[in-house]
Design a protein around this motif. Structure first.
Motif, mmCIF file in Angstrom:
data_model
loop_
_atom_site.group_PDB
_atom_site.id
_atom_site.type_symbol
_atom_site.label_atom_id
_atom_site.label_comp_id
_atom_site.label_asym_id
_atom_site.label_seq_id
_atom_site.Cartn_x
_atom_site.Cartn_y
_atom_site.Cartn_z
ATOM 1 N N LEU A 1 -6.812 -3.673 6.021
ATOM 2 C CA LEU A 1 -6.851 -3.937 4.577
ATOM 3 C C LEU A 1 -7.296 -5.363 4.269
ATOM 4 N N THR B 1 -7.772 -4.359 -3.186
ATOM 5 C CA THR B 1 -8.769 -3.419 -2.696
ATOM 6 C C THR B 1 -8.406 -2.103 -3.385
ATOM 7 N N PRO B 2 -9.215 -1.079 -3.272
ATOM 8 C CA PRO B 2 -8.823 0.199 -3.890
ATOM 9 C C PRO B 2 -7.516 0.763 -3.321
ATOM 10 N N GLN B 3 -7.104 0.284 -2.148
ATOM 11 C CA GLN B 3 -5.917 0.821 -1.490
ATOM 12 C C GLN B 3 -4.771 -0.177 -1.330
ATOM 13 N N SER B 4 -4.969 -1.415 -1.746
ATOM 14 C CA SER B 4 -3.911 -2.400 -1.497
ATOM 15 C C SER B 4 -3.866 -3.486 -2.566
ATOM 16 N N GLU C 1 -3.262 6.123 -0.072
ATOM 17 C CA GLU C 1 -3.574 6.498 -1.449
ATOM 18 C C GLU C 1 -4.516 5.459 -2.066
ATOM 19 N N LEU C 2 -5.321 5.900 -3.024
ATOM 20 C CA LEU C 2 -6.039 4.955 -3.873
ATOM 21 C C LEU C 2 -5.060 4.524 -4.953
ATOM 22 N N GLU D 1 -11.384 -3.129 4.627
ATOM 23 C CA GLU D 1 -11.764 -1.791 5.090
ATOM 24 C C GLU D 1 -10.964 -0.712 4.351
ATOM 25 N N MET D 2 -11.565 0.460 4.208
ATOM 26 C CA MET D 2 -10.848 1.623 3.690
ATOM 27 C C MET D 2 -10.091 2.232 4.867
ATOM 28 N N VAL D 3 -8.848 2.643 4.618
ATOM 29 C CA VAL D 3 -8.004 3.184 5.676
ATOM 30 C C VAL D 3 -7.687 4.647 5.361
ATOM 31 N N GLU D 4 -8.082 5.526 6.258
ATOM 32 C CA GLU D 4 -7.783 6.946 6.082
ATOM 33 C C GLU D 4 -6.272 7.134 6.142
ATOM 34 N N TRP E 1 0.862 -1.176 0.000
ATOM 35 C CA TRP E 1 0.000 0.000 0.000
ATOM 36 C C TRP E 1 0.894 1.220 0.000
#
Length: 121
Positions: A24, A74-77, A34-35, A28-31, A7
């Protein structure tokens, strides 16, 4: 199985790597992350491993019989599960992800290999 996960933090963000990893893998989305350009990354993996047999949309098998890997996103990982995969193959996967400025987090150790990016600043 050996798990690799990648990520990218937003600038000036530094979180607990283990907690990020746990979030992840739960999807879950993590604040603070980055996307990622997930499709671009998958295309790059497919390009680098074009001599490997593509088992399905996100799994590759070495035609010479030495290992396989599956990519979960995921969108982040990007999570890559390696099965009997040689070290040099895992190194190739890590290098691909470094192209996208996503260092390896190795949950088996656990350690994140982001020193390379810190040196650049």
């Amino acid at each position: 199985m050996y798990e690799l996960i990648f990520w990218q933090y937003l600038d000036e963000v530094y979180l607990n790597h283990q907690l990020v990893y746990e979030a992840l893998i739960e999807g879950e989305m993590v604040e603070g992350l980055e996307l990622l350009p997930v499709q671009v990354i998958l295309n790059r993996i497919a390009s680098v491993f074009d001599t490997w047999e593509k088992v399905d949309g996100d799994s590759w098998k070495n035609p010479k019989g030495k290992g396989a890997f599956q990519v979960n996103t995921t969108p982040q990982s990007i999570q890559i599960d390696c099965y009997g995969t040689e070290g040099k193959t895992m190194d190739k996967l890590v290098s691909i992800m470094e192209e996208f400025k996503c260092p390896l987090y190795d949950p088996q150790i656990p350690a994140r290999y982001d020193e390379f990016y810190e040196e650049e600043e």
